[in-house]
Enzyme design. Structure first.
Site, short mmCIF file in Angstrom:
data_model
loop_
_atom_site.label_atom_id
_atom_site.label_comp_id
_atom_site.label_asym_id
_atom_site.label_seq_id
_atom_site.Cartn_x
_atom_site.Cartn_y
_atom_site.Cartn_z
CD GLN A 89 -3.03 -0.63 -0.18
OE1 GLN A 89 -3.22 0.60 -0.53
NE2 GLN A 89 -3.37 -1.68 -0.85
CB SER A 90 4.23 1.85 -1.32
OG SER A 90 5.19 3.16 -1.50
CG ASN A 91 0.82 6.80 0.59
OD1 ASN A 91 -0.42 6.54 0.15
ND2 ASN A 91 1.11 6.70 1.77
CB SER A 93 4.46 1.77 -4.97
OG SER A 93 5.47 1.21 -4.26
#
Ligand SMILES: *Cc1c(COP(=O)(O)O)cnc(C)c1O
Length: 355
Positions: A89-91, A93
């Site tokens: 859930q990386s922002n 990324s």
């Protein structure tokens, strides 16, 4: 924190920032929001929110401002691939994928197969939507394999975590100047800033404040557990590098940084009770949306400090909202307390019969 002498004027610092290549991505300035209902409810200080969640591009967040500086070299120097590897859930990324789409590059995401990678939602959904090549892996060496394959194919790979590293803090010296200008225009002298940061946003804000000689307490909340002393020493190292890049006569030591890992919970990405309470309270008092992984934790820390009496009525605290809101949707089940009104219990609705 005691007042120190300014080493440069705001105008001159702005000029120094212009020496760096910069992309134009963000809608700036971002708004500065007053939170009167929240302040009243807490019986505490005036609370303002610097809306870095509204930087505009692809659901916004602090990475948009950071990437204006840190990804500029990749575009200028003709890299082929923007790479990022982190939690599913990386922002970062999401915004790496969005940047690649915007500039016609290839995006490769190496996400972790973790508690929020299935079902596909939030940031992970957006990675796919932006056309990124998404790998979900179990082990770190699988990321190395992906990178080696890209290099063997002759692709020039720009890693948005490690390349342009210091430029990300430079961007928040700029962010600090923007915030300061807004506060001055409204005649507000804040006493403290809160921000969720691993490194870059925190360092940029502190370098900006110290450059202008402002006596401001900057409280950094880490999204991961950490050794606070070790972290502060690292922040000072990065700040010294940033000061050098900006030719500022400043030097930092660990004691110049206040950074806490205690609000992160057991591990990066886990929801804590304080974060959940912060997400709900911000939504119900100010219709302000936080996220469970970053801003909820920093906001929760700020609430705790206010309740402990660290901030009093008559003082002013600015919360720097770094974004991250798409992850909210991947945490839906954990965020809502499954009481009787919880939607999971609400499966009995029937349209009334016509007539
Ligand atoms: C990445 C991120 C942070 C931390 O950013 P730094 O670059 O380490 O300062 C904080 N909040 C959100 C929402 C993020 O996505």
């Amino acid at each position: 924190m005691a007042a120190a002498k300014p080493v440069i004027s705001a105008e001159a610092l702005k000029k120094r920032l212009e020496r760096f290549a910069r992309l134009s991505l963000a809608d700036l300035p971002t708004p500065l929001l007053d939170c009167p209902r929240l302040s009243e409810k807490l019986g505490g200080p005036r609370i303002l929110v610097k809306r870095e969640d509204l930087t505009g591009m692809a659901f916004g967040g602090n990475k948009v401002r950071e990437f204006e500086y840190s990804v500029a070299p990749a575009i200028r120097e003709g890299y082929d691939v923007l790479l990022h590897g982190a939690a599913s859930q990386s922002n970062q990324s999401r915004l790496t994928a969005a940047m690649a789409a915007r500039f016609g590059l290839k995006a490769v995401m190496v996400g972790r197969k973790d508690a929020h990678s299935h079902p596909v939602n939030g940031n992970l959904l957006l990675d796919h939507l932006f056309g990124a090549e998404v790998h979900l892996v179990d082990r770190p060496d699988e990321k190395t394999q992906v990178v080696e394959r890209l290099k063997a194919e002759g692709q020039r790979v720009y890693n948005t975590s490690t390349d342009g590293y210091y430029l990300r803090s430079i961007s928040y010296v700029d962010g600090f100047l923007e915030l300061w200008e807004q506060l001055q225009a409204r005649g507000i002298r804040p006493d403290g800033l809160y921000v969720c940061s691993g490194v870059h946003t925190h360092v940029g804000l502190v370098v900006g404040a110290r450059a202008l000689g402002l006596p401001l307490r900057v409280v950094g909340i880490s999204p991961s557990p950490q050794d606070d002393e070790e972290d502060a020493a690292n922040l000072a190292r990065v700040a010294n590098k940033v000061a050098e890049m900006l030719a500022l006569d400043l030097s930092f030591i660990g004691e110049d940084f206040e950074s806490y890992g205690a609000y992160a919970g057991d591990a990066y990405g886990t929801l804590t009770d304080a974060s959940r309470e912060a997400v709900v309270l911000a939504a119900r008092t100010e219709a302000l949306i936080l996220d469970p992984v970053y801003t909820g934790k920093a906001f929760g820390a700020m609430l705790q400090h206010i309740r402990e009496g660290q901030w009093k009525p008559g003082q002013t605290v600015v919360f720097v909202h770094t974004g991250g809101t798409p992850a909210l949707f991947a945490y839906a089940d954990e965020l809502l307390d499954p009481g009787p009104s919880h939607p999971v219990h609400a499966g009995t609705y029937r349209e009334p019969k016509a007539g």
